[in-house]
Design an enzyme around this catalytic site. Structure first.
Site, PDB file in Angstrom:
ATOM      1  N   ALA A 146      -7.275  -1.535  -0.070  1.00 27.46           N
ATOM      2  CA  ALA A 146      -6.101  -1.790   0.781  1.00 27.46           C
ATOM      3  C   ALA A 146      -5.371  -0.476   1.019  1.00 27.46           C
ATOM      4  CB  ALA A 146      -5.172  -2.802   0.108  1.00 27.46           C
ATOM      5  N   ASP A 164       9.556  -8.879  -6.120  1.00 31.59           N
ATOM      6  CA  ASP A 164       8.841  -9.266  -4.893  1.00 31.59           C
ATOM      7  C   ASP A 164       7.618 -10.121  -5.235  1.00 31.59           C
ATOM      8  OD1 ASP A 164       8.284  -9.370  -2.200  1.00 31.59           O
ATOM      9  OD2 ASP A 164       7.232  -7.449  -2.144  1.00 31.59           O
ATOM     10  N   GLN A 190      -2.737   3.986  -1.095  1.00 31.24           N
ATOM     11  CA  GLN A 190      -3.870   3.072  -0.948  1.00 31.24           C
ATOM     12  C   GLN A 190      -4.530   2.860  -2.305  1.00 31.24           C
ATOM     13  OE1 GLN A 190      -5.949   5.337   2.062  1.00 31.24           O
ATOM     14  NE2 GLN A 190      -7.462   6.119   0.604  1.00 31.24           N
TER      15      GLN A 190
END
Length: 558
Positions: A132, A288, A138
């Site tokens: 990702a 989150d 990344q």
């Protein structure tokens, strides 16, 4: 220095262009943003077709145009309903930092620079293609020499310098905006940018994320239903994070979980309990917990990932949060108003009666609704919205609680629509109440209050001596503030002016009458030096009288 100035100039030009493209030309003009760019590089103010979107949508489009830093800031801002209206928050939640990955050559170079050894000396195998890619970094799958499969997060080269440039410019713009726009001052734009900047800088430091993961691991050490990936600190730095590779099913993939035979109700309950444990017991929680950061492992184990954004609650903040929930459940407006005032920074001008009325209106929304149907996260966020309306500044971590609860409830509801979040929360609430009423806690609180009173008593003579000294020197300042005092003073000025004008008119009339009487008694004409004094005086008096009468009639108070 010259290079930095050039970067700033180019960035100002891009910001001006983005604002103009979404119809924010008044901001560009009022802030004289184009003036910061040299004449030969200035943006020509060519406007696009009229944008039919709302203010929130246009702000989101501006952030997308400005790139990764602004997108990331927008994502962080979307977790702060205490700072921004719901319309803007809803649009910011749509921001996605989809960016292409950087080259494997850069990856290899950064690995060697940060870890101090060649890639082959540390990793048995390292996938060149990222799993990702995002705005800041990344992730690559790799295998250590010792055989462990790991996920290696690598920070994008040069991103820290780019972000710092953007943050410097953004703070300059926020400072300028507060001077030019009332709304910017009302929303305390500089303070808002400072808070978002702090959060973004934390996400740039991977060592901070590593420490967070270790804290979560200790928190759930005795809970076999929650799993936290291991962090390999020997292979982690400020720009590289090496952690255990977790392969599971996203908690949002309901159909896939059902096919694998998982009990969805149990998963929903375990996930909710995991969040409540973090918030109400440990006071250290995932900021989150969206579905991308939560996966299900065999054995119906919940695994949390990505600890870049976390919240911390001090014992006092936990106390206020529990008081808020208790007040909400009891539908007690006085308790809620008191707790909101205690948990935030209350401005001097706050209207406490209006605050109470707004809380009463909020209570009506939940009146008669069964507790099993009440969204805890939504209710907490609604309370923070009321605080925002009255400019009460709530600590960022408390606001993050509302966001985390709301996210958790959304995920749990999709897994099991019949699950009552408040039923799951009840044991934690009881434990919090027991902690508050525990003799040790009460004794500690009593001792703290006695210590505060003791300090106040000891320092009282010194403070009294200082006050007496100020009074003796005649430097005591008394400041009284009255509601609508400015209006009262203006009214008083108008009355005084009219009274003075009336007295002058009366005096003038008396003088004119005296002149007429004197001339008649002396048998002289009304001409003085061949000037008709009486007629002119009468004319002036009539004009003054008519003007005074007009002013009184116009005021509506004849």
């Amino acid at each position: 220095m010259f290079g930095k100035r050039v970067r700033h100039i180019n960035r100002y030009r891009e910001i001006a262009a983005a604002l103009l493209s979404q119809g924010f030309d008044y901001i560009v003009e009022e802030m004289e943003l184009i003036q910061k760019v040299p004449y030969y590089q200035r943006v020509r103010p060519v406007f696009t077709e009229k944008n039919t979107g709302g203010i929130g949508e246009r702000i989101r489009l501006v952030l997308q145009q400005l790139g990764p830093t602004y997108v990331k800031l927008g994502q962080i801002a979307s977790t702060r309903p205490d700072l921004l209206p719901s319309e803007i928050i809803g649009e910011l939640e749509k921001l996605q930092d989809k960016v292409p990955g950087f080259s494997f050559t850069e990856v290899r170079s950064l690995l060697e620079e940060e870890l101090g050894a060649a890639r082959e000396e540390i990793f048995q195998q390292f996938d060149p293609e990222p799993l990702a890619a995002a705005s800041i970094g990344q992730v690559h799958r790799a295998e250590l020499k010792t055989g462990e499969i790991v996920a290696v997060k690598i920070q994008r080269p040069g991103i820290a310098a780019n972000i710092e440039t953007d943050l410097e410019i953004l703070r300059e713009l926020a400072t300028l905006a507060e001077r030019r726009f009332h709304w910017a001052e009302t929303y305390q734009l500089v303070d808002m940018i400072d808070e978002l900047t702090k959060s973004l800088r934390n996400e740039l430091d991977y060592t901070s994320e590593a420490r967070n993961a270790e804290k979560f691991s200790k928190q759930f050490l005795d809970n076999p239903t929650i799993y936290i990936p291991q962090v390999y600190c020997d292979y982690s730095t400020q720009k590289i994070l090496t952690a255990e590779y977790i392969e599971g099913t996203k908690i949002s993939e309901r159909e896939k979980l059902e096919l694998q035979g998982y009990n969805l109700s149990r998963l929903a309950e375990r996930f909710a309990k995991g969040i409540f444990q973090q918030i109400f017991m440990a006071g250290f929680f995932h900021g989150d917990p969206h579905p991308g950061n939560v996966v299900v492992l065999p054995g119906e184990i919940i695994a949390f990932l990505d600890f870049g954004m976390v919240g911390r609650l001090s014992p006092q903040m936990k106390y206020h949060l529990s008081s808020l929930v208790i007040g909400l459940m009891r539908q007690n407006s006085d308790d809620l108003a008191k707790t909101i005032s205690l948990m935030g920074i209350v401005p001097d001008h706050v209207n406490r009666l209006q605050l109470r009325d707004d809380i009463d209106l909020l209570q009506e929304k939940y009146y008669g609704v069964p507790l099993s149907q009440v969204s805890l996260g939504e209710a907490v966020n609604h309370i923070f919205t009321v605080a925002l309306k009255h400019k009460i500044k709530i600590p960022a971590d408390l606001v993050l609680v509302g966001k985390a609860l709301l996210t958790m409830e959304g995920v749990a509801e999709k897994l099991d629509p019949h699950l009552s979040i408040l039923d799951v929360a009840e044991p934690f609430g009881k434990q919090l109440l027991m902690e508050r009423l525990h003799p040790k806690t009460l004794t500690k609180e009593l001792w703290k209050n006695l210590s505060d009173f003791g300090e106040l008593f000891i320092s009282f003579p010194q403070h009294f001596k200082e006050l007496s000294s100020v009074v003796r020197r005649g430097r005591l300042r008394l400041e009284i503030t009255l509601p609508e005092v400015e209006h009262i003073l203006k009214t008083q000025d108008r009355i005084s002016n009219r009274l003075s004008f009336s007295i002058i008119l009366l005096a003038f009339s008396i003088i004119m009458a005296s002149i007429i009487v004197s001339l008649n008694l002396a048998g002289q004409s009304s001409l003085l030096w061949k000037i008709p004094v009486v007629e002119i005086g009468f004319g002036i008096a009539m004009v003054m009288f008519i003007w005074l009468l007009y002013a009184i009639i116009r005021s509506g108070k004849l």
